[in-house]
Scaffold this motif. Structure first.
Motif, PDB file in Angstrom:
ATOM      1  N   LEU A 193       0.810  -1.226   0.000  1.00  0.00           N
ATOM      2  CA  LEU A 193       0.000   0.000   0.000  1.00  0.00           C
ATOM      3  C   LEU A 193       0.840   1.271   0.000  1.00  0.00           C
ATOM      4  O   LEU A 193       0.366   2.328  -0.413  1.00  0.00           O
ATOM      5  CB  LEU A 193      -0.898   0.016   1.250  1.00  0.00           C
ATOM      6  CG  LEU A 193      -2.000  -1.045   1.294  1.00  0.00           C
ATOM      7  CD1 LEU A 193      -2.611  -1.119   2.685  1.00  0.00           C
ATOM      8  CD2 LEU A 193      -3.071  -0.719   0.261  1.00  0.00           C
ATOM      9  N   SER A 194       2.050   1.188   0.497  1.00  0.00           N
ATOM     10  CA  SER A 194       2.800   2.415   0.779  1.00  0.00           C
ATOM     11  C   SER A 194       4.298   2.136   0.739  1.00  0.00           C
ATOM     12  O   SER A 194       4.742   1.027   1.066  1.00  0.00           O
ATOM     13  CB  SER A 194       2.378   2.877   2.184  1.00  0.00           C
ATOM     14  OG  SER A 194       3.370   3.644   2.798  1.00  0.00           O
ATOM     15  N   ASP A 195       5.060   3.173   0.364  1.00  0.00           N
ATOM     16  CA  ASP A 195       6.532   3.037   0.372  1.00  0.00           C
ATOM     17  C   ASP A 195       7.128   3.418   1.729  1.00  0.00           C
ATOM     18  O   ASP A 195       8.351   3.339   1.915  1.00  0.00           O
ATOM     19  CB  ASP A 195       7.155   3.971  -0.678  1.00  0.00           C
ATOM     20  CG  ASP A 195       6.807   3.509  -2.076  1.00  0.00           C
ATOM     21  OD1 ASP A 195       6.570   2.289  -2.242  1.00  0.00           O
ATOM     22  OD2 ASP A 195       6.744   4.366  -2.991  1.00  0.00           O
ATOM     23  N   ALA A 196       6.280   3.882   2.656  1.00  0.00           N
ATOM     24  CA  ALA A 196       6.814   4.394   3.930  1.00  0.00           C
ATOM     25  C   ALA A 196       7.502   3.277   4.717  1.00  0.00           C
ATOM     26  O   ALA A 196       7.025   2.141   4.744  1.00  0.00           O
ATOM     27  CB  ALA A 196       5.680   4.980   4.764  1.00  0.00           C
ATOM     28  N   LYS A 197       8.616   3.660   5.353  1.00  0.00           N
ATOM     29  CA  LYS A 197       9.356   2.686   6.178  1.00  0.00           C
ATOM     30  C   LYS A 197       9.591   3.299   7.557  1.00  0.00           C
ATOM     31  O   LYS A 197       9.823   4.514   7.659  1.00  0.00           O
ATOM     32  CB  LYS A 197      10.713   2.381   5.549  1.00  0.00           C
ATOM     33  CG  LYS A 197      10.618   1.575   4.281  1.00  0.00           C
ATOM     34  CD  LYS A 197      11.994   1.090   3.848  1.00  0.00           C
ATOM     35  CE  LYS A 197      11.904   0.196   2.640  1.00  0.00           C
ATOM     36  NZ  LYS A 197      11.145   0.766   1.518  1.00  0.00           N
ATOM     37  N   PRO A 198       9.561   2.500   8.611  1.00  0.00           N
ATOM     38  CA  PRO A 198       9.857   3.047   9.935  1.00  0.00           C
ATOM     39  C   PRO A 198      11.280   3.597   9.983  1.00  0.00           C
ATOM     40  O   PRO A 198      12.204   2.975   9.456  1.00  0.00           O
ATOM     41  CB  PRO A 198       9.711   1.835  10.865  1.00  0.00           C
ATOM     42  CG  PRO A 198       8.859   0.860  10.116  1.00  0.00           C
ATOM     43  CD  PRO A 198       9.202   1.064   8.670  1.00  0.00           C
ATOM     44  N   ALA A 199      11.426   4.775  10.612  1.00  0.00           N
ATOM     45  CA  ALA A 199      12.759   5.372  10.775  1.00  0.00           C
ATOM     46  C   ALA A 199      13.142   5.312  12.254  1.00  0.00           C
ATOM     47  O   ALA A 199      12.283   5.460  13.134  1.00  0.00           O
ATOM     48  CB  ALA A 199      12.740   6.825  10.308  1.00  0.00           C
ATOM     49  N   TYR A 200      14.436   5.097  12.486  1.00  0.00           N
ATOM     50  CA  TYR A 200      14.937   5.028  13.871  1.00  0.00           C
ATOM     51  C   TYR A 200      14.811   6.394  14.527  1.00  0.00           C
ATOM     52  O   TYR A 200      15.164   7.418  13.913  1.00  0.00           O
ATOM     53  CB  TYR A 200      16.387   4.548  13.857  1.00  0.00           C
ATOM     54  CG  TYR A 200      17.027   4.465  15.221  1.00  0.00           C
ATOM     55  CD1 TYR A 200      16.448   3.702  16.239  1.00  0.00           C
ATOM     56  CD2 TYR A 200      18.212   5.142  15.496  1.00  0.00           C
ATOM     57  CE1 TYR A 200      17.045   3.617  17.494  1.00  0.00           C
ATOM     58  CE2 TYR A 200      18.827   5.053  16.744  1.00  0.00           C
ATOM     59  CZ  TYR A 200      18.227   4.294  17.743  1.00  0.00           C
ATOM     60  OH  TYR A 200      18.808   4.212  18.984  1.00  0.00           O
ATOM     61  N   GLU A 201      14.291   6.427  15.769  1.00  0.00           N
ATOM     62  CA  GLU A 201      14.017   7.694  16.464  1.00  0.00           C
ATOM     63  C   GLU A 201      15.225   8.217  17.258  1.00  0.00           C
ATOM     64  O   GLU A 201      15.118   9.232  17.936  1.00  0.00           O
ATOM     65  CB  GLU A 201      12.859   7.494  17.446  1.00  0.00           C
ATOM     66  CG  GLU A 201      11.541   7.182  16.800  1.00  0.00           C
ATOM     67  CD  GLU A 201      10.768   8.453  16.484  1.00  0.00           C
ATOM     68  OE1 GLU A 201       9.953   8.875  17.298  1.00  0.00           O
ATOM     69  OE2 GLU A 201      11.025   9.030  15.416  1.00  0.00           O
ATOM     70  N   GLY A 202      16.331   7.469  17.251  1.00  0.00           N
ATOM     71  CA  GLY A 202      17.537   7.955  17.942  1.00  0.00           C
ATOM     72  C   GLY A 202      17.615   7.552  19.404  1.00  0.00           C
ATOM     73  O   GLY A 202      18.574   7.906  20.092  1.00  0.00           O
ATOM     74  N   VAL A 203      16.598   6.823  19.884  1.00  0.00           N
ATOM     75  CA  VAL A 203      16.571   6.436  21.301  1.00  0.00           C
ATOM     76  C   VAL A 203      16.350   4.929  21.393  1.00  0.00           C
ATOM     77  O   VAL A 203      15.553   4.359  20.639  1.00  0.00           O
ATOM     78  CB  VAL A 203      15.432   7.173  22.044  1.00  0.00           C
ATOM     79  CG1 VAL A 203      15.188   6.585  23.431  1.00  0.00           C
ATOM     80  CG2 VAL A 203      15.746   8.668  22.152  1.00  0.00           C
TER      81      VAL A 203
END
Ligand code: FAD
Length: 355
Positions: free
Chosen positions: A147-157
């Motif tokens: 459905l989407s190209d979005a991927k989870p990104a690391y939040e730095g924590v």
């Protein structure tokens, strides 16, 4: 929750679960269910009595310390309406509410292939055709890429999850008080949270590069305890006890999807929960949103409006999640900042002013 509601509407859902059985892995810490989302869903599912019996309204307290061990905030208000429940207890209530055989344990979905009549799910040694597929498969959803190209990104924590028992850890028991203890310093935080059955769950959180977080995941509990003791050196001894005495349960680097994640609606395929709107836990909304999504989606799938109703659900869900995701991003950046405890204290005080 979605399967339970669909069965109440007379439909025949199947849940594919990669865990091989209900107790395969620890489910994580206690959750508070909010009245307009999580508790609302339990009521819609006819499970409010089971929830009331398993939840702990007495465990809603909040305490905030600075790194020196000064208690800055201590609130234990019995009129709050966010009862806590252990994840295992919540999951068991939902599982027991399903018709026998609804959940196919040990069935990891490895592929989803569009077909003339819907979609074919593909697992190890099996395939099965469905007219509608709902990706309720969490952060690393197999369904979302269709459905989407979005991927989870690391939040730095990254959080290291720790376990305690009231009987073995009396000092942690006193520190935790009647709900949750938060201690915040320069770009790091310690959390302990009362769970049921005499357990306390803890988290030690630090800002960390993603590559280092991966190394931490491969480290032994002894190595992790050492790096945590170094990270919290200089903190008050009563707070350091959290990292010195906790049993290491796991390393949880925090990831998020873009705030307001949406996709072009596609007949027969949709998402709910973290698969649609993964965010850091710093708004305390993830499970509540997932349960509310299930109510709205069950309504849409069983309405007379066809897929238009599901498209409407997707918009409502995305708007609701975007608000929570903004709160989660602010909460995370407030808790892990070079300003130390002050942003969190201000957040706690503002919450009381709003009540
Ligand atoms: C440290 C931490 C603390 C949190 N604290 C809170 C809190 O206090 N309050 C709150 O509301 N939220 C909290 N959250 C967020 C919450 O855990 C999530 O938002 C929630 O679990 C999302 O539910 P879900 O059903 O969408 O996904 P998940 O809980 O991830 O469930 C997905 C399910 O799908 C299964 N699965 C995955 N892939 C496949 C596949 N390919 N085939 C078959 N099965 C598959 C998984 O085994 C799992 O059972 C926290 C999160 C973290 C990391």
């Amino acid at each position: 929750m979605l399967a339970r509601l669909l069965q109440r509407y007379g439909r025949s859902p199947v849940v594919f679960e990669r865990d091989t059985h209900v107790d395969e892995r620890p489910q994580g810490g206690s959750l508070d269910l909010h009245s307009q989302t999580g508790q609302y869903a339990m009521r819609q599912a006819g499970l409010e009595i089971a929830f009331a019996a398993a939840s702990r309204p007495e465990d809603q307290g909040d305490r905030l310390y600075d790194a020196d061990g000064t208690l800055l905030f201590d609130r234990d208000d019995p009129t709050d309406d966010r009862p806590e429940i252990d994840r295992t207890a919540l999951r068991n209530i939902l599982l027991e509410a399903l018709l026998p055989g609804t959940v196919r344990w040990g069935c990891r979905v490895a592929g989803i292939i569009p077909s003339a009549d819907g979609f074919v799910l593909v697992g190890e040694g099996w395939t099965e055709q469905f007219d509608v597929v709902v990706g309720a498969d969490g952060a690393w959803s197999q369904v979302r890429p269709l459905l989407s190209d979005a991927k989870p990104a690391y939040e730095g924590v990254t959080l290291v999850e720790l376990g305690f028992d009231v009987a073995r850890h009396p000092a942690i028991n006193r520190l935790t008080g009647s709900g949750k203890m938060f201690a915040v310093g320069d770009n790091r935080a310690l959390i302990t949270q009362r769970n049921g059955l005499g357990h306390i769950r803890g988290y030690a959180g630090v800002r960390l590069a993603e590559a280092t977080a991966k190394e931490w995941r491969a480290s032994s509990p002894e190595q992790l305890q050492q790096v945590l003791q170094d990270a919290f050196a200089g903190w008050a001894p009563m707070l350091r006890e959290v990292v010195e005495t906790g049993d290491v349960i796991g390393v949880r680097p925090l990831y998020a999807l873009p705030i307001g994640h949406q996709w072009k609606s596609r007949v027969g395929l949709t998402l709910l929960g973290d698969a649609a709107h993964l965010m850091s836990p710093f708004s305390g909304e993830g499970v509540n949103l997932a349960l509310a999504d299930a109510v709205d989606l069950a309504g849409a799938l069983t309405s007379d409006g066809g897929w238009t109703s599901v498209t409407r659900y997707e918009r409502t869900m995305s708007r609701r999640a975007a608000k929570a995701a903004e709160g989660a991003a602010q909460g995370l950046n407030g808790a892990f900042s070079s300003e130390g405890v002050m942003p969190v204290l201000e957040h706690y005080r503002a919450r009381i002013r709003r009540v």
